[in-house]
Structures are given as structure tokens and as C-alpha cells.
Write a protein that holds these residues in place. Structure first.
Motif, short mmCIF file in Angstrom:
data_model
loop_
_atom_site.label_atom_id
_atom_site.label_comp_id
_atom_site.label_asym_id
_atom_site.label_seq_id
_atom_site.Cartn_x
_atom_site.Cartn_y
_atom_site.Cartn_z
N PRO A 1 23.68 63.62 50.43
CA PRO A 1 23.51 64.73 49.51
C PRO A 1 24.67 65.72 49.63
O PRO A 1 25.30 65.83 50.67
N LEU A 2 24.89 66.43 48.55
CA LEU A 2 25.95 67.44 48.52
C LEU A 2 25.50 68.70 49.26
O LEU A 2 24.32 69.03 49.29
N GLY A 13 12.00 77.78 49.74
CA GLY A 13 11.81 76.39 50.15
C GLY A 13 12.97 75.48 49.81
O GLY A 13 12.84 74.27 49.87
N GLY A 14 14.10 76.04 49.44
CA GLY A 14 15.28 75.24 49.13
C GLY A 14 15.53 75.15 47.64
O GLY A 14 14.76 75.64 46.83
N PRO A 15 16.63 74.51 47.27
CA PRO A 15 17.00 74.44 45.85
C PRO A 15 16.03 73.57 45.05
O PRO A 15 15.50 72.59 45.56
N PRO A 20 14.33 67.19 50.22
CA PRO A 20 14.79 66.56 51.46
C PRO A 20 13.98 65.33 51.86
O PRO A 20 14.48 64.45 52.53
N SER A 21 12.73 65.25 51.42
CA SER A 21 11.90 64.09 51.77
C SER A 21 12.26 62.86 50.94
O SER A 21 11.85 61.75 51.27
#
Length: 172
Positions: A1-2, A13-15, A20-21
Motif C-alpha cells: 500500500p501507498l 480510524g484511518g483514511p 488495513p485488514s
């Protein structure tokens, strides 16, 4: 991933484009400058995004370095089969609102390829949802908008391909 700017990775909780899972199976294969800058300074780059067993995606981005990041980059997408998201001058968004039938009538025998609804949705999201690509409380994250847009294009296209395969990927 970039990579993702640290403050964007931590917020909410992130972008929105990254899970991520379930990392995307699609990857950026190449990144090249299309040509010399335009007279107004606009630069255009092309990324080739590939996923094993699928036609590749061509993602072109244009921006003016002197105005970046205040004026965000604009993306246009094209599948290897020629279908587009409409943002490169070949789709209904630039044809006066006519739709596919009027495009064919306007262009005659040189009608542009059909517009791919998934690509059009991805283009619309990365070209308009700038607040979702940065952390409004961290000005440094604005310098990452180009990379975040590319990450969103890769992840969303990967999810669209998964969805078409019956894998249930979602990206909207």
C-alpha cells in the motif's frame, strides 16, 4: 500500500480509502511524466495500475505545481479497453450533459468509448472529496493530497474489480 500522512492515518480510524485488514491486490506499476509542462505550468503524469489477471487502469493526473496543494490535482481514469470515467474530455461530463446517445451523434463515427460507471464514481470522489483526503487540523497533510488521491484511486478500483468478481468489495 501507498504511504499515508501520519495525522490522516490516525484520524477517524484511518483514511476512508484504506482497509488495513484487506490490502488492495492492485498495485501502481508505473508513474511517468506525460510531456513537458503546458505553457501555464500544468504538469500531467500517468500511472499504470495493475491487478493480476485483469486489464490495467490508466490514471492521468494534472496539476500546477505553483498552485499545489491549494488547487488540488485533477484525475481522469481509463480502463485498458478504452472505457473512461468521463473526466478526460471523452465522457458525458464534458459533452454538454447529453449522455451516451448524444455523444455518439456529436462525434459521428469517431464516437468516444463508453463511460464506465465505476471509474466515473472513483473520479468524482477523488476529484471532489478533498476534505476526506487530508486532516483539516494538520496543514502538513495537504501536501500529501496527490499521494492520497493515488491511494484512493488504487484502492477504489481494486474494490470495484473485486465487486465485479463477486468479492463484495466496497469503496463508496
Amino acid at each position: 500500500p501507498l504511504p499515508v500522512h501520519p495525522s490522516v492515518a490516525r484520524s477517524n480510524g484511518g483514511p476512508w480509502w484504506s482497509d488495513p485488514s484487506s490490502p488492495p491486490r492492485a498495485r501502481v506499476h508505473s508513474w511517468t511524466a506525460e510531456a513537458a509542462p503546458a505553457p501555464d505550468g500544468t504538469r500531467t503524469y500517468a500511472a499504470s495500475v495493475r491487478r493480476k489477471g485483469h486489464p490495467h487502469l490508466r490514471a492521468a493526473v494534472s496539476f500546477r505545481p505553483g498552485s499545489y496543494p491549494a488547487v488540488p490535482p485533477v484525475w481522469s481514469l481509463r480502463n485498458e479497453d478504452g472505457s473512461t470515467g468521463g473526466g478526460d474530455g471523452a465522457g458525458p461530463s464534458s459533452a454538454g450533459g447529453g449522455g451516451i446517445d448524444s455523444l455518439a451523434a456529436d462525434a459521428g463515427p469517431l464516437a468516444p468509448p463508453l463511460v464506465d460507471a465505476s471509474l466515473r464514481s472513483i473520479e468524482a470522489r477523488v476529484n471532489t472529496d478533498h476534505a476526506g483526503l487530508v486532516d483539516g487540523d494538520d496543514e502538513g497533510s495537504f501536501d500529501w493530497i496527490l499521494l492520497h488521491q493515488l491511494g484512493a484511486v488504487v484502492s477504489c478500483w481494486d474494490a470495484a474489480v473485486s465487486s465485479e468478481e463477486g468479492g463484495g468489495g466496497t469503496w463508496t
